[in-house]
Design a protein around this motif. Structure first.
Motif, PDB file in Angstrom:
ATOM      1  N   LEU A 126     -55.536  11.453 -30.325  1.00 42.41           N
ATOM      2  CA  LEU A 126     -54.799  11.222 -31.573  1.00 42.41           C
ATOM      3  C   LEU A 126     -53.588  12.130 -31.663  1.00 42.41           C
ATOM      4  O   LEU A 126     -52.471  11.704 -31.950  1.00 42.41           O
ATOM      5  N   MET A 127     -53.815  13.431 -31.376  1.00 42.80           N
ATOM      6  CA  MET A 127     -52.722  14.392 -31.472  1.00 42.80           C
ATOM      7  C   MET A 127     -51.684  14.152 -30.382  1.00 42.80           C
ATOM      8  O   MET A 127     -50.483  14.269 -30.618  1.00 42.80           O
ATOM      9  N   ASN A 128     -52.142  13.799 -29.178  1.00 41.89           N
ATOM     10  CA  ASN A 128     -51.194  13.489 -28.103  1.00 41.89           C
ATOM     11  C   ASN A 128     -50.303  12.322 -28.479  1.00 41.89           C
ATOM     12  O   ASN A 128     -49.097  12.366 -28.287  1.00 41.89           O
ATOM     13  N   LEU A 129     -50.921  11.272 -29.010  1.00 40.62           N
ATOM     14  CA  LEU A 129     -50.143  10.092 -29.379  1.00 40.62           C
ATOM     15  C   LEU A 129     -49.093  10.451 -30.420  1.00 40.62           C
ATOM     16  O   LEU A 129     -47.927  10.076 -30.302  1.00 40.62           O
ATOM     17  N   GLY A 130     -49.505  11.220 -31.413  1.00 37.91           N
ATOM     18  CA  GLY A 130     -48.582  11.539 -32.491  1.00 37.91           C
ATOM     19  C   GLY A 130     -47.452  12.440 -32.048  1.00 37.91           C
ATOM     20  O   GLY A 130     -46.284  12.171 -32.317  1.00 37.91           O
ATOM     21  N   TRP A 131     -47.803  13.525 -31.368  1.00 33.86           N
ATOM     22  CA  TRP A 131     -46.800  14.557 -31.089  1.00 33.86           C
ATOM     23  C   TRP A 131     -46.051  14.312 -29.796  1.00 33.86           C
ATOM     24  O   TRP A 131     -44.895  14.686 -29.672  1.00 33.86           O
ATOM     25  N   LYS A 132     -46.711  13.738 -28.795  1.00 37.99           N
ATOM     26  CA  LYS A 132     -46.051  13.641 -27.484  1.00 37.99           C
ATOM     27  C   LYS A 132     -45.428  12.284 -27.238  1.00 37.99           C
ATOM     28  O   LYS A 132     -44.574  12.150 -26.372  1.00 37.99           O
ATOM     29  N   PHE A 133     -45.847  11.246 -27.967  1.00 37.02           N
ATOM     30  CA  PHE A 133     -45.225   9.944 -27.766  1.00 37.02           C
ATOM     31  C   PHE A 133     -44.405   9.494 -28.977  1.00 37.02           C
ATOM     32  O   PHE A 133     -43.210   9.286 -28.868  1.00 37.02           O
ATOM     33  N   LEU A 134     -45.064   9.375 -30.128  1.00 37.53           N
ATOM     34  CA  LEU A 134     -44.356   8.804 -31.284  1.00 37.53           C
ATOM     35  C   LEU A 134     -43.187   9.671 -31.724  1.00 37.53           C
ATOM     36  O   LEU A 134     -42.100   9.169 -32.006  1.00 37.53           O
ATOM     37  N   LEU A 135     -43.405  11.000 -31.765  1.00 36.40           N
ATOM     38  CA  LEU A 135     -42.331  11.867 -32.254  1.00 36.40           C
ATOM     39  C   LEU A 135     -41.098  11.837 -31.346  1.00 36.40           C
ATOM     40  O   LEU A 135     -39.985  11.617 -31.841  1.00 36.40           O
ATOM     41  N   PRO A 136     -41.253  11.999 -30.011  1.00 33.26           N
ATOM     42  CA  PRO A 136     -40.062  11.875 -29.152  1.00 33.26           C
ATOM     43  C   PRO A 136     -39.401  10.510 -29.255  1.00 33.26           C
ATOM     44  O   PRO A 136     -38.161  10.419 -29.243  1.00 33.26           O
ATOM     45  N   ILE A 137     -40.200   9.438 -29.381  1.00 35.73           N
ATOM     46  CA  ILE A 137     -39.598   8.105 -29.474  1.00 35.73           C
ATOM     47  C   ILE A 137     -38.737   7.996 -30.720  1.00 35.73           C
ATOM     48  O   ILE A 137     -37.590   7.524 -30.668  1.00 35.73           O
ATOM     49  N   THR A 138     -39.258   8.475 -31.856  1.00 38.04           N
ATOM     50  CA  THR A 138     -38.465   8.364 -33.077  1.00 38.04           C
ATOM     51  C   THR A 138     -37.225   9.255 -33.011  1.00 38.04           C
ATOM     52  O   THR A 138     -36.153   8.851 -33.466  1.00 38.04           O
ATOM     53  N   LEU A 139     -37.378  10.459 -32.440  1.00 36.97           N
ATOM     54  CA  LEU A 139     -36.208  11.346 -32.333  1.00 36.97           C
ATOM     55  C   LEU A 139     -35.140  10.699 -31.457  1.00 36.97           C
ATOM     56  O   LEU A 139     -33.953  10.679 -31.815  1.00 36.97           O
ATOM     57  N   ALA A 140     -35.570  10.129 -30.320  1.00 33.80           N
ATOM     58  CA  ALA A 140     -34.607   9.467 -29.437  1.00 33.80           C
ATOM     59  C   ALA A 140     -33.947   8.301 -30.157  1.00 33.80           C
ATOM     60  O   ALA A 140     -32.739   8.075 -30.020  1.00 33.80           O
ATOM     61  N   SER A 141     -34.755   7.590 -30.953  1.00 34.52           N
ATOM     62  CA  SER A 141     -34.214   6.437 -31.662  1.00 34.52           C
ATOM     63  C   SER A 141     -33.145   6.863 -32.668  1.00 34.52           C
ATOM     64  O   SER A 141     -32.121   6.180 -32.820  1.00 34.52           O
ATOM     65  N   ILE A 142     -33.354   8.021 -33.311  1.00 31.60           N
ATOM     66  CA  ILE A 142     -32.339   8.516 -34.251  1.00 31.60           C
ATOM     67  C   ILE A 142     -31.034   8.822 -33.515  1.00 31.60           C
ATOM     68  O   ILE A 142     -29.951   8.404 -33.925  1.00 31.60           O
ATOM     69  N   VAL A 143     -31.168   9.537 -32.386  1.00 26.94           N
ATOM     70  CA  VAL A 143     -29.973   9.929 -31.634  1.00 26.94           C
ATOM     71  C   VAL A 143     -29.229   8.688 -31.154  1.00 26.94           C
ATOM     72  O   VAL A 143     -28.001   8.568 -31.326  1.00 26.94           O
ATOM     73  N   VAL A 144     -29.970   7.718 -30.582  1.00 26.73           N
ATOM     74  CA  VAL A 144     -29.332   6.514 -30.053  1.00 26.73           C
ATOM     75  C   VAL A 144     -28.646   5.745 -31.176  1.00 26.73           C
ATOM     76  O   VAL A 144     -27.467   5.364 -31.070  1.00 26.73           O
ATOM     77  N   THR A 145     -29.377   5.538 -32.286  1.00 24.46           N
ATOM     78  CA  THR A 145     -28.802   4.772 -33.386  1.00 24.46           C
ATOM     79  C   THR A 145     -27.525   5.428 -33.896  1.00 24.46           C
ATOM     80  O   THR A 145     -26.497   4.760 -34.057  1.00 24.46           O
ATOM     81  N   ALA A 146     -27.573   6.750 -34.108  1.00 23.22           N
ATOM     82  CA  ALA A 146     -26.407   7.435 -34.655  1.00 23.22           C
ATOM     83  C   ALA A 146     -25.228   7.357 -33.693  1.00 23.22           C
ATOM     84  O   ALA A 146     -24.102   7.032 -34.094  1.00 23.22           O
ATOM     85  N   THR A 147     -25.486   7.614 -32.413  1.00 25.65           N
ATOM     86  CA  THR A 147     -24.390   7.653 -31.442  1.00 25.65           C
ATOM     87  C   THR A 147     -23.767   6.269 -31.285  1.00 25.65           C
ATOM     88  O   THR A 147     -22.547   6.107 -31.394  1.00 25.65           O
ATOM     89  N   VAL A 148     -24.613   5.271 -31.032  1.00 24.52           N
ATOM     90  CA  VAL A 148     -24.085   3.929 -30.781  1.00 24.52           C
ATOM     91  C   VAL A 148     -23.365   3.404 -32.012  1.00 24.52           C
ATOM     92  O   VAL A 148     -22.299   2.810 -31.919  1.00 24.52           O
ATOM     93  N   TRP A 149     -23.935   3.666 -33.172  1.00 21.10           N
ATOM     94  CA  TRP A 149     -23.331   3.163 -34.405  1.00 21.10           C
ATOM     95  C   TRP A 149     -21.979   3.827 -34.660  1.00 21.10           C
ATOM     96  O   TRP A 149     -21.027   3.191 -35.101  1.00 21.10           O
ATOM     97  N   ALA A 150     -21.889   5.124 -34.316  1.00 19.96           N
ATOM     98  CA  ALA A 150     -20.636   5.830 -34.547  1.00 19.96           C
ATOM     99  C   ALA A 150     -19.536   5.297 -33.643  1.00 19.96           C
ATOM    100  O   ALA A 150     -18.376   5.221 -34.044  1.00 19.96           O
ATOM    101  N   PHE A 151     -19.886   4.908 -32.403  1.00 23.15           N
ATOM    102  CA  PHE A 151     -18.848   4.521 -31.460  1.00 23.15           C
ATOM    103  C   PHE A 151     -18.586   3.029 -31.430  1.00 23.15           C
ATOM    104  O   PHE A 151     -17.460   2.613 -31.222  1.00 23.15           O
ATOM    105  N   THR A 152     -19.616   2.186 -31.587  1.00 22.13           N
ATOM    106  CA  THR A 152     -19.384   0.754 -31.396  1.00 22.13           C
ATOM    107  C   THR A 152     -19.571  -0.084 -32.643  1.00 22.13           C
ATOM    108  O   THR A 152     -19.067  -1.197 -32.721  1.00 22.13           O
ATOM    109  N   GLN A 153     -20.345   0.374 -33.619  1.00 18.86           N
ATOM    110  CA  GLN A 153     -20.632  -0.420 -34.816  1.00 18.86           C
ATOM    111  C   GLN A 153     -21.302  -1.748 -34.466  1.00 18.86           C
ATOM    112  O   GLN A 153     -21.150  -2.722 -35.184  1.00 18.86           O
TER     113      GLN A 153
END
Lengths: 172, 392
Positions: free
Chosen positions: B318-345
């Protein structure tokens, strides 16, 4: 004394804040104290809503009630024996605590009385979202540097916490 | 909202009464649905004795709960013990106040939005209220003064704190693109067609959000807090009759509200192929409510489906899933969304790159986990889990 509804709401929240804060420091059961602190923090959030600071109110609940207080409760429960602990106020604590709180009270009082423009703002007039303004102030305008410094501080604290909680690897 | 004050107050009161009752009736419906669906999944009939097709079963259940002896054990901390079941209901009931369950309805000239309160900080409000869900569990567990309850409460609070992080962060991407915190605004911006809805643009974040919502409701496969084989009944071991029923109802209410929020944020709210604009200003409002309910019902079905399909996680999983998979995925998703949206819309590009980067993150994390795998620790799991000892 005539009370209009706004004053009534304000005094209600003020009473809740102060009353539950008194309970926090006087009650001897540590879980009850934490529970009472929840009421205090919540009514402060209520005061923020009353001041039209909706973002601040939500943040107050997320950070203090949902984060810090849960961690306090968690810590109390994880520490064996602390559940039966009876909190006792000793005379020395009473003295120094009194000195500190009176000093802070005096400081606040002097700020309140020395503030030149102290007038009532008509609430209920503006319904503008505060979040956009706050975001623009932080990311575009003069508060960018303090914001970045604070975020670096938080990042350092985060890495430190991760480092401390790591299991120690023993050399064999 | 340019409604006169008296219309505003009356319409709000009506909306509050209706929504709370729909929520309560929804709980009854969910209990029946859960038993029926679980029956079908296990190749049984499910309840079919009370009323036609077993449809009165929830009423029978309710009467049973009400008539059971209301037992308060001697060793409990009475004030908190009695308060905890009430506290756990509050977050579920309060959250539904900001969910827009339809577009708007025009009654005698007044256009009334189908939402109790459209507040500027809707998403933050939901996150704030969700973070309170842990109190009912923790306080009930502590007040029961029973080691199984306390263990259940500890597990639950650790789990909820961990997954709340994912829950909050998975919404950031949505907020970046919508640049609003109002739920109504976010729902409207998604448009009427499924391919413009947020779940495609933020697919990894949507999966993370759904998983975290499951964890927040304490249901299988995340029901370690009440794992009956290990903890008797978990945090509600000492609760009986109606007080137990309140914990039980809270779980279903959390599911309903969670599904409604997911529909609003990721599935276009009440919109579906322009069907919500059919009919006059009165009927289109009702149709939009119907569409919203159907979408929510689908999510609720997924909740039941998953519960009867997946086995329970072990605590470290349970803890592995939460901290080692879901959290990095959401963090990466934030970075990707912000970067791509800023440059390409470009929303299409955001959607594609989100999935690609999420796959890369999962690949990196799983390779690292496999490479650095230690021998399974047998002891030193702390008090949070004793599955290993009891099963070996």
């Amino acid at each position: 004394m005539e009370l209009n509804p706004q004053q009534l709401v304000f005094y209600l929240f003020a009473l809740l804040t102060i009353g539950s804060a008194v309970v926090v420091v006087t009650i001897r059961n540590i879980v009850y104290a934490a529970f009472s602190l929840m009421v205090t923090l919540f009514s402060i959030a209520g005061l923020y809503v009353f001041l039209q600071a909706d973002f601040l109110a939500a943040t107050q609940v997320i950070v203090y009630v949902g984060g810090i207080l849960v961690l306090i409760l968690f810590g109390v429960m994880m520490t064996s024996g602390s559940l039966d602990l009876k909190l006792k106020l000793e005379r020395g604590q009473l003295f120094w605590g009194g000195v500190v709180s009176l000093t802070i009270f005096g400081l606040l009082l002097s700020v309140i009385t020395n503030t030149p423009q102290w007038e009532n703002v008509d609430i209920g007039a503006s319904q503008e979202p505060t979040t956009r303004k706050i975001g623009e102030m932080i990311m575009k305008e003069e508060y960018l540097l303090p914001f970045e410094i604070a975020s670096i501080l938080l990042l350092v604290a985060l890495i430190g916490a991760a480092l401390i909680s790591r299991k120690e690897v023993r050399d064999e | 909202m340019d409604l006169p004050l008296n219309v505003l107050i009356i319409s709000s009161l009506i909306k509050i009464v209706v929504v709370v009752h729909i929520l309560l009736i929804g709980v009854m419906g969910m209990i029946l649905a859960e038993r029926k669906v679980s029956g079908w999944i296990q190749d049984r009939h499910g309840p079919n004795r009370v009323g036609p097709w077993g449809i009165l079963q929830p009423i029978a259940d309710g009467i049973k709960f009400l008539l059971k002896e209301d037992l308060v054990p001697d060793h409990v901390d009475k004030p908190v013990y009695l308060l905890a079941p009430a506290i756990i209901l509050v977050p579920a009931l309060v959250t539904c106040g900001v969910v827009p369950f339809g577009s708007s309805i025009t009654v005698s000239g007044y256009e009334i939005p189908l939402q109790i309160a459209d507040i500027n900080i809707g998403v933050l409000y939901i996150l704030a209220i969700t973070s309170l869900g842990v109190y009912g569990v923790v306080l009930g567990a502590w007040a029961s003064n029973n080691k199984y309850s306390l263990l259940g409460g500890l597990r639950s609070s650790a789990q909820m704190i961990s997954y709340e992080l994912t829950l909050g962060l998975s919404l950031i991407g949505v907020l970046i693109l919508s640049s609003s915190l109002s739920l109504r605004e976010i729902a409207i911006q998604q448009g009427s067609y499924p391919w413009t809805w947020n779940f495609l643009i933020h697919f990894p974040a949507f999966l993370a959000f759904t998983t975290a919502a499951f964890a927040e409701t304490n249901r299988l496969p995340f029901d370690l807090a009440e794992a009956e084989q290990e903890l008797v009944g978990g945090y509600h071991t000492e609760y009986s009759s109606m007080k137990f029923a309140m914990y039980f109802m809270a779980e279903y209410m959390h599911m309903i509200v969670g599904s409604a929020v997911a529909v609003t944020l990721f599935f276009g709210g009440w919109q579906f192929f322009g069907l919500e604009t059919v009919g006059g200003p009165f009927w289109s409002g009702l149709i939009s409510v119907g569409i919203f309910f159907v979408k929510t019902a689908f999510f609720l079905f997924v909740f039941i489906w998953v519960r009867w399909t997946l086995p329970r996680f072990r605590y470290d999983q349970l803890m592995n899933l939460g901290w080692k998979f879901l959290l990095p995925i959401t963090l990466a998703s934030i970075v990707v969304t912000a970067t791509v949206w800023a440059f390409t819309q470009s929303k299409v590009l955001v959607g594609i790159l989100n999935v690609v980067v999420a796959c890369i993150v999962v690949a990196i994390v799983s390779t690292t986990l496999v490479m650095t795998r230690e021998p399974e620790p047998v002891e030193d799991r702390g008090i949070l889990s004793f599955t290993k000892e009891s099963s070996s």
